[in-house]
Design a protein around this motif. Structure first.
Motif, short mmCIF file in Angstrom:
data_model
loop_
_atom_site.label_atom_id
_atom_site.label_comp_id
_atom_site.label_asym_id
_atom_site.label_seq_id
_atom_site.Cartn_x
_atom_site.Cartn_y
_atom_site.Cartn_z
N GLU A 1 30.44 1.80 56.49
CA GLU A 1 30.44 0.33 56.62
C GLU A 1 29.04 -0.22 56.77
OE1 GLU A 1 33.09 -1.40 59.44
OE2 GLU A 1 34.76 -0.14 58.80
N ARG A 2 28.79 -1.33 56.11
CA ARG A 2 27.51 -2.06 56.16
C ARG A 2 26.33 -1.18 55.76
NH1 ARG A 2 26.33 -3.27 61.08
NH2 ARG A 2 28.19 -2.48 62.13
N ILE A 3 26.55 -0.30 54.79
CA ILE A 3 25.45 0.54 54.30
C ILE A 3 25.33 0.38 52.78
CG2 ILE A 3 24.70 2.92 53.92
CD1 ILE A 3 25.80 3.62 56.68
N LEU A 4 24.10 0.14 52.34
CA LEU A 4 23.79 0.02 50.92
C LEU A 4 22.85 1.16 50.53
CD1 LEU A 4 23.01 -3.79 51.04
CD2 LEU A 4 25.11 -2.76 50.16
N VAL A 5 22.97 1.63 49.31
CA VAL A 5 22.06 2.67 48.82
C VAL A 5 21.39 2.14 47.55
CG1 VAL A 5 21.81 5.09 48.17
CG2 VAL A 5 23.69 4.40 49.68
N ASN A 6 20.06 2.30 47.48
CA ASN A 6 19.35 1.77 46.31
C ASN A 6 18.20 2.69 45.93
OD1 ASN A 6 16.66 0.57 47.50
ND2 ASN A 6 18.27 0.00 48.94
N THR B 1 36.14 9.95 44.07
CA THR B 1 35.50 8.90 43.27
C THR B 1 35.67 7.54 43.94
OG1 THR B 1 36.03 10.17 41.30
CG2 THR B 1 35.37 7.89 40.96
N GLN B 2 36.85 7.31 44.54
CA GLN B 2 37.05 6.02 45.21
C GLN B 2 36.11 5.88 46.41
OE1 GLN B 2 39.03 3.35 44.21
NE2 GLN B 2 37.90 2.29 45.82
N ASP B 3 35.90 6.98 47.13
CA ASP B 3 34.92 6.93 48.24
C ASP B 3 33.55 6.54 47.71
OD1 ASP B 3 36.73 7.71 50.20
OD2 ASP B 3 36.28 9.85 49.98
N ALA B 4 33.17 7.14 46.58
CA ALA B 4 31.87 6.83 45.99
C ALA B 4 31.81 5.37 45.54
CB ALA B 4 31.59 7.77 44.82
N ILE C 1 30.98 3.00 48.34
CA ILE C 1 29.58 2.93 48.77
C ILE C 1 28.68 2.35 47.69
CG2 ILE C 1 27.59 4.36 49.40
CD1 ILE C 1 29.85 6.27 50.61
N PHE C 2 28.83 2.84 46.48
CA PHE C 2 27.84 2.53 45.45
C PHE C 2 28.22 1.32 44.60
CE2 PHE C 2 27.47 7.03 46.51
CZ PHE C 2 26.12 7.11 46.82
N ASN D 1 31.30 -1.10 45.84
CA ASN D 1 31.99 -2.10 46.65
C ASN D 1 31.14 -2.64 47.81
OD1 ASN D 1 34.06 -1.73 44.90
ND2 ASN D 1 35.45 -0.73 46.34
N ASN D 2 30.37 -1.77 48.44
CA ASN D 2 29.53 -2.28 49.53
C ASN D 2 28.51 -3.31 49.03
OD1 ASN D 2 30.83 -1.06 51.62
ND2 ASN D 2 29.22 0.42 52.09
N PRO D 3 27.75 -3.03 47.95
CA PRO D 3 26.87 -4.10 47.46
C PRO D 3 27.64 -5.34 47.03
CG PRO D 3 26.61 -2.07 46.15
CD PRO D 3 27.49 -1.74 47.29
N ALA D 4 28.83 -5.13 46.44
CA ALA D 4 29.64 -6.31 46.04
C ALA D 4 30.02 -7.13 47.27
CB ALA D 4 30.88 -5.86 45.28
N ARG D 5 30.29 -6.42 48.37
CA ARG D 5 30.68 -7.14 49.60
C ARG D 5 29.51 -7.90 50.21
NH1 ARG D 5 33.68 -1.90 50.65
NH2 ARG D 5 35.79 -2.43 49.99
N PHE D 6 28.36 -7.22 50.30
CA PHE D 6 27.22 -7.90 50.92
C PHE D 6 26.72 -9.03 50.02
CE2 PHE D 6 22.73 -8.73 51.52
CZ PHE D 6 22.74 -9.12 52.85
#
Lengths: 283, 78
Positions: free
Chosen positions: A210-215, A242-245, A248-249, A251-256
């Motif tokens: 949660e609340r983690i972005l990777v770039n 794949t859904q876990d990935a 993170i890669f 959905n999290n950026p889409a959320r933030f």
């Protein structure tokens, strides 16, 4: 798999990078305003740079089916020049109305000086005033701990909503405090000077998703946009789905980033489809 | 030939990165071991080799031959 590159300096990269990113599942990039490798002398140079990333770069990305978004700011290094910075800040609100500008970033500290702090505060205030998302750079190497701590101290005295603030370039020694304070954090994958794909997955295992972005950041220095895909592979190799990935890669950026309605890419979920068999053998 | 300072300037960040990756790998093994129910302290001869190699890094030597000695450490010599 669909991927969002939430921190990517496209103006420093080739069209071939766009093409290869598209081939490897990247559907969107977000480009913060950053240091050009030299200190600019004129406010107008920043304005043209903001035009480049908010007007021209989306057309270049679109050639490859990638959506391009951006941020505007005076970066921490050039914030050391307050006179220039204040002139640029006067022009920034014009860009908040552009269809692909998501907020103010990347701002923050480089050497954690008084001048940097003055401009950091001014930019946070501007972001609050214009209801913009905030992207904060934290310093490199030996300056990271001091700069991150000061960042949190400054923010604690300002009326920011932590859920709308992303503190970037965290590593093992700086991740805990921003996360506990409710901010989003980002891991920046760099070949030598920041985080590696393996260490990023370690932190995901230790701190959750949660609340983690990777770039990958990917700029004009030694960097590689595909460290992000390497991280996806490393994550999947440790047995995650794949859904876990995707969480993170993508959905999290889409959320933030989606907290700004201009960013219209929504979280996605994989679904299997039960279809009748079309086995024709024997018919 | 470059000076020692020039070499350090060139090598420092990569060496720092290598040490960090090693530290993270050892942490990874420890975390995995902690999650294995009922298991005692994890031991493996390769882990012992890594520990010997790390000790070798800080040894003083009249010859700059750490890499050679480390490779011999990782070799079957019998």
């Amino acid at each position: 798999m669909q991927i969002i590159q939430p921190h990517y300096h496209a103006i420093a990269r080739t069209a071939q990078d766009y093409e290869r990113m598209a081939m490897s599942g990247v559907v969107a990039v977000a480009e913060p305003a950053f240091w050009a490798g030299f200190d600019r002398l004129y406010p107008e140079t920043f304005i043209d740079y903001f035009r480049q990333i908010s007007e021209f770069e989306p057309t270049r990305a679109a050639e490859y089916g990638i959506k391009h978004y951006c941020w505007v700011a005076v970066n921490p290094k050039e914030a050391e020049n307050p006179e220039l910075s204040h002139e640029v800040l006067k022009k920034m609100p014009e860009f908040f109305n552009k269809p692909t500008v998501l907020g103010v970033g990347e701002i923050g500290f480089h050497k954690t000086t008084k001048n940097e702090e003055e401009i950091f505060e001014a930019q946070v205030e501007q972001a609050i005033k214009y209801d913009q998302l905030i992207l904060i750079h934290t310093p490199h190497l030996q300056d990271k701990v001091r700069g991150t701590k000061r960042t949190l101290e400054v923010l604690s005295h300002m009326n920011v909503n932590p859920e709308r603030v992303w503190i970037d370039h965290v590593e093992e020694h700086t991740i805990r405090e921003p996360l506990e304070a409710g901010y989003w954090v980002g891991f920046t994958l760099y070949p030598v000077t920041k985080c590696s794909p393996k260490r990023a997955v370690d932190m995901l295992e230790m701190y959750g998703h949660e609340r983690i972005l990777v770039n990958s950041s990917a700029d004009w220095g030694p960097s590689d946009p595909f460290t992000l895909q390497q991280c996806v592979v490393q994550f999947r190799a440790r047995g995650y789905s794949t859904q876990d990935a995707i969480e993170i890669f993508h959905n999290n950026p889409a959320r933030f980033l989606g907290q700004n309605p201009k960013f219209d890419i929504k979280p996605i979920r994989l679904e299997t489809i039960d279809e009748p068999s079309h086995n024709l053998i024997g018919n | 030939m470059q000076t020692a300072l020039q070499v350090l300037d060139r090598e420092y960040l990569e060496a720092r990165c290598s040490l960090l990756e090693l530290a993270a790998a050892l942490d990874r093994i420890d975390r995995a071991s902690d999650h294995e129910e009922g298991a005692g302290e994890f031991s493996d001869s390769r882990l012992e080799l890594l520990k010997q190699a790390m000790a070798l890094l800080s040894e003083k030597s009249h010859l700059p031959n750490r890499s050679e000695r480390m490779l011999l450490l990782f070799s079957d010599l019998d």
